[in-house]
Structures are given as C-alpha cells and as structure tokens.
Enzyme design. Structure first.
Site, PDB file in Angstrom:
ATOM      1  N   HIS A   1       0.847  -1.213   0.000  1.00 27.55           N
ATOM      2  CA  HIS A   1       0.000   0.000   0.000  1.00 27.55           C
ATOM      3  C   HIS A   1       0.872   1.250   0.000  1.00 27.55           C
ATOM      4  CE1 HIS A   1      -3.936   2.049   1.038  1.00 27.55           C
ATOM      5  NE2 HIS A   1      -3.043   3.032   1.120  1.00 27.55           N
TER       6      HIS A   1
ATOM      7  N   HIS B   1       1.358   5.403  -2.028  1.00 28.70           N
ATOM      8  CA  HIS B   1       0.839   6.446  -2.920  1.00 28.70           C
ATOM      9  C   HIS B   1       2.011   7.053  -3.680  1.00 28.70           C
ATOM     10  CE1 HIS B   1      -3.293   6.564  -1.247  1.00 28.70           C
ATOM     11  NE2 HIS B   1      -2.669   6.011  -0.229  1.00 28.70           N
TER      12      HIS B   1
ATOM     13  N   GLN C   1      -9.751   9.677  -4.371  1.00 31.93           N
ATOM     14  CA  GLN C   1      -9.382  10.329  -3.099  1.00 31.93           C
ATOM     15  C   GLN C   1     -10.486  11.237  -2.550  1.00 31.93           C
ATOM     16  OE1 GLN C   1      -5.743  11.075  -1.317  1.00 31.93           O
ATOM     17  NE2 GLN C   1      -7.488  11.277   0.061  1.00 31.93           N
TER      18      GLN C   1
ATOM     19  N   HIS D   1      -9.439   1.836   0.282  1.00 28.05           N
ATOM     20  CA  HIS D   1      -9.231   2.508   1.551  1.00 28.05           C
ATOM     21  C   HIS D   1     -10.550   2.326   2.294  1.00 28.05           C
ATOM     22  CE1 HIS D   1      -5.837   4.334  -0.451  1.00 28.05           C
ATOM     23  NE2 HIS D   1      -5.491   4.977   0.641  1.00 28.05           N
TER      24      HIS D   1
ATOM     25  N   GLU E   1     -10.846   4.195   7.242  1.00 22.59           N
ATOM     26  CA  GLU E   1      -9.654   4.876   7.784  1.00 22.59           C
ATOM     27  C   GLU E   1     -10.159   6.004   8.672  1.00 22.59           C
ATOM     28  OE1 GLU E   1      -6.927   6.648   5.004  1.00 22.59           O
ATOM     29  OE2 GLU E   1      -5.356   6.887   6.509  1.00 22.59           O
TER      30      GLU E   1
ATOM     31  N   ASP F   1       2.518   3.172   2.823  1.00 26.30           N
ATOM     32  CA  ASP F   1       1.484   4.186   2.599  1.00 26.30           C
ATOM     33  C   ASP F   1       2.072   5.504   2.096  1.00 26.30           C
ATOM     34  OD1 ASP F   1      -1.046   5.253   2.386  1.00 26.30           O
ATOM     35  OD2 ASP F   1      -1.444   5.326   4.537  1.00 26.30           O
TER      36      ASP F   1
HETATM   37 ZN   LIG Z   1      -3.473   5.088   1.447  1.00 32.92          ZN
END
Ligand SMILES: [Zn+2]
Length: 428
Positions: A56, A58, A151, A209, A212, A308
């Site tokens: 995971h 970005h 996002q 996701h 979270e 992440d």
């Molecule tokens: Zn993430």
C-alpha cells in the site's frame, strides 16, 4: 549455474542452504550443492529471503514534502487540503520523476513489488498517465500494481465514476474506493456495492481505503466482505487501513472477523501512518488506530503491511524501508512473541505476495530468482536492526548492493568492530 549463493539461512528456519540460479529462475535449493557458477556469493549464515513487498503506497504524492508548504499540524485533514493545494500545479513529469526516485529507493531496500494507489479525482489524470508509463518502464526492475483511487470520494465527486473508467481504460489494474469519505454511511455502502459490481464485471481485483477513521461505527468492511462473497471474488479483494476496527465494539468484531475470513478479504495495515494520523481527537488515553492485526491473523485472514506514505503531505518521515514498517507494526500491535515477530516479517513478504496475487514468488526451485541477502541471521534480527540489504537480486541479476554496516569503537586500548548482530555477542 549463473549464480550460487552459499550457506544461506532461510525464513522458515533452515540453515546452510545453497541457492543455485540459472537465468531468471531459481534452479536448485539444497545443502551442499555440488555445482559451479560464474559468480558465487557467500551468505555466511545470513538470512536470504524473497523480496520485500509494499502492498500500500501512494506513488503520486511521494517525495513531494514541502510543496507547496509543510503540514504544520501533521493531521490527516491538513494533509488532504495540502494535497488539494498541490494538485493544480502538478505536472505529469514532476509526478513521474518523484515516483521514479522512490522506486529506485525501493530497489536499494530490496522491495521489488509495490501496489500503489493513484488519485483519479483530477480530471486531467496526470498521475494516471505518469504512473502507467512508470509501471511499464520499470517492469524489468520491479512490479508495480496501480489502484484507481477516488481520493475525494466516488459518489461525492461528480466526475469520479467517469474518471475511474477512464483510468481503467488507460491501463490501471485494480479498482479502489474510499467509502468512509462519502457523505453518508448509505452512500459509503452504495459506493462499495457499485465498485464491486464493476470489478466483478471486468474481472479486476479490488483494494479499497476502508474505514480509515476512529469512528467505531464506520463498518464498510462488513459491506466489502459481503459483496466479495456475493460476487465470488474471494482472494481478490483487500481492505486497506481498517483503522475503525481498532475502536469497534468487541462483540461486533467477534462477528465481523469471521465474516472477513470467510470472504477471503485481505487486510492491509499501514502502521507508520495509522499510528500518526489516528487518535488525533483523543486526549488520554490515545487510541493508536492500527487495525486488529493479531486477531485477524489468528482467524486466518491474510494480513499485509504497507508503507502508505514517504515524505508527502501526510507523513514527513520515511526512506521506504519495509523493515521499519514491520518494526512499527509489532510495537503498536504488542506482537513481540517469537511467532508474532515472524508473522510481521511475513506481512511484508509472503502475505503481501498473496494479496498482490504475485506469481512465481518465493525461494523455491522454478520460481523467479528474486531475492535479498540481509545483514542479519533471521527475520527477528532483520527487523530488530532494520538490517542492510547486502545484495538485491532480480530475475537472476544483481540489482543493488549495500556495504555491511559496521561501527568501529576505540575501547580498552583496541579498535572493536561491531554490527549489533548476535554474532557480536559471541565475541564479548
Ligand atoms: Zn493510502
């Protein structure tokens, strides 16, 4: 043989093993291999393991720290608004160059597969174009999987459904989502149902996701698991973060974890980020936010860990070291039992390979000759020392080398060399 690695320790506890590599594959793995090779490497009782995997990340925001400014509060929400400030000035080349740099760091760290989310909420899809090109360019060096990640919300942002389809058409591999960020619980559940239907129709994997949040009532993982069973997608769906599970009612969790296990949904925790971004509204005691790793593993759920973020709007730290991730997980999760530490090592190697559905992974004859020689005797020592990756091999070729880390101390009238391994203790 092209390469033979002598006297290796393996992750499963075997020692004194020789590994023969022919072309791009592991040809043989046994003690006392009687063969010759163009290159012989003496592992000297050090751990040789398959490559680390970051399940995971970005890549579109990585290494952007400080542009256009630093996150003053360090919070998730300021991070999201910072990313929003950065987006209008982003260029495809800037994203590409930063992500490429991160991938070179990953190679040096022996991390040869990365699943990266890519934000599809910018109508220009610059990040998609940059990362699809990067994935294809870097194929000889490491495997990159891309997840179409809305996002700003899938149902919350009008252009997201169309952008997600455009991203898939451009070659993005996996369907993402962010149900806890939709405007209502009902919208969150609806987004999961719609995205799962799309994935089932197209035969694609899913990695959302999911939850979270510190809100114990954020229960989209339940919907994700149920939809996975409905579509028969066991083994092809992952829930990332799942931090709300940290705060959930125990009785509810006793029902939820068996559902996740039955659905074959994998869990991906991101300990470095979870511990720094969750619990921010708490005074004391402060929740640490990481999902219930130990309990999920005990129930047979495949659990992997991701980095992440590395030096981005959400996290100013990191150098993309999956051993640092495993170390944080075992500290946050109270996982200092012997088997628990080993399971944290598995969460950044074999478990992650299962989540990514990687083929020919692992140290066995016939598999890809992808491996790492560590400056440590076993997985526990590797995590304790965040051991150097002395050699990183990809498809039978040496991709990266790092000198052993050795300190020299002037002590007792002599110079002592030490590397903090257990072998040091024998010299005392
Ligand atoms: Zn993430």
């Amino acid at each position: 043989m092209d390469i033979i690695i002598r006297n290796a320790n393996l992750q499963d506890g075997r020692s004194g093993i020789d590994i023969g590599i022919l072309g791009e594959r592991i040809a043989v793995l046994q003690a006392g291999l009687e063969a010759k090779a163009g290159r012989e490497i003496d592992a000297s009782g050090r751990l040789v393991c398959p490559p680390f995997i970051d399940s995971h990340l970005h890549l579109d925001s990585t290494l952007s720290l400080g542009t256009p400014r630093l996150n003053q509060s360090g919070s998730l929400l300021e991070g999201i608004s910072l990313w929003g400030e950065l987006k209008p000035s982003l260029t495809q080349d800037a994203i590409y160059q930063r992500a490429r740099k991160l991938c070179v760091w990953a190679m040096a760290r022996g991390t040869l597969a990365i699943r990266s989310h890519v934000d599809i909420c910018d109508d220009r899809l610059l990040a998609v174009d940059a990362l699809v090109a990067l994935r294809d360019e870097l194929k000889p060096y490491l495997d990159i999987q891309l997840v179409a990640f809305p996002q700003d919300g899938y149902l919350r942002t009008a252009s997201s459904p169309e952008n997600l389809l455009r991203a898939l058409a451009k070659g993005v591999d996996i369907i993402g989502g962010i149900p806890h960020f939709e405007r209502t619980m009902a919208d969150g559940a609806a987004s999961v149902a719609q995205l799962m239907r799309l994935a089932a129709e197209r035969g694609l994997m899913v990695d959302m996701h999911c939850d979270e949040s510190d809100d114990p009532l954020s229960r989209h993982i339940e919907t994700l698991a149920a939809e996975t069973v409905r579509h028969g997608m066991q083994g092809r769906v992952a829930g990332s973060h799942l931090t709300s599970m940290h705060s959930m009612d125990n009785y509810y969790v006793s029902k939820l974890i068996p559902l996740i296990a039955e659905a074959g949904v994998a869990a991906i925790a991101n300990p470095l980020i979870n511990i720094t971004l969750q619990g921010r509204h708490d005074t004391y005691p402060k929740r640490r936010g990481m999902t219930r790793v130990k309990e999920l593993m005990a129930a047979g759920v495949t659990v992997a860990f991701g980095h992440d973020c590395v030096m981005d709007p959400w996290y100013p730290m990191g150098s993309h070291d999956m051993l640092e991730v495993a170390s944080m997980a075992l500290h946050v999760g109270h996982m200092t039992g012997v088997e628990e530490i080993k399971s944290c090592f598995e969460a950044v190697t074999v478990n992650a390979a299962k989540v990514l559905n990687l083929e020919n992974y692992g140290l066995a004859p016939g598999n890809n000759a992808d491996l790492v020689i560590l400056q440590a005797a076993d997985p526990i020592e590797a995590i304790r020392l965040r051991a150097e990756r002395l050699f990183v091999i990809r498809r039978g070729k040496i991709l990266a080398e790092t000198e052993p880390r050795v300190a020299k101390v002037q002590f007792g009238g002599e110079v002592k060399s030490l590397d903090f391994t257990r072998a040091d203790l024998d010299l005392c």
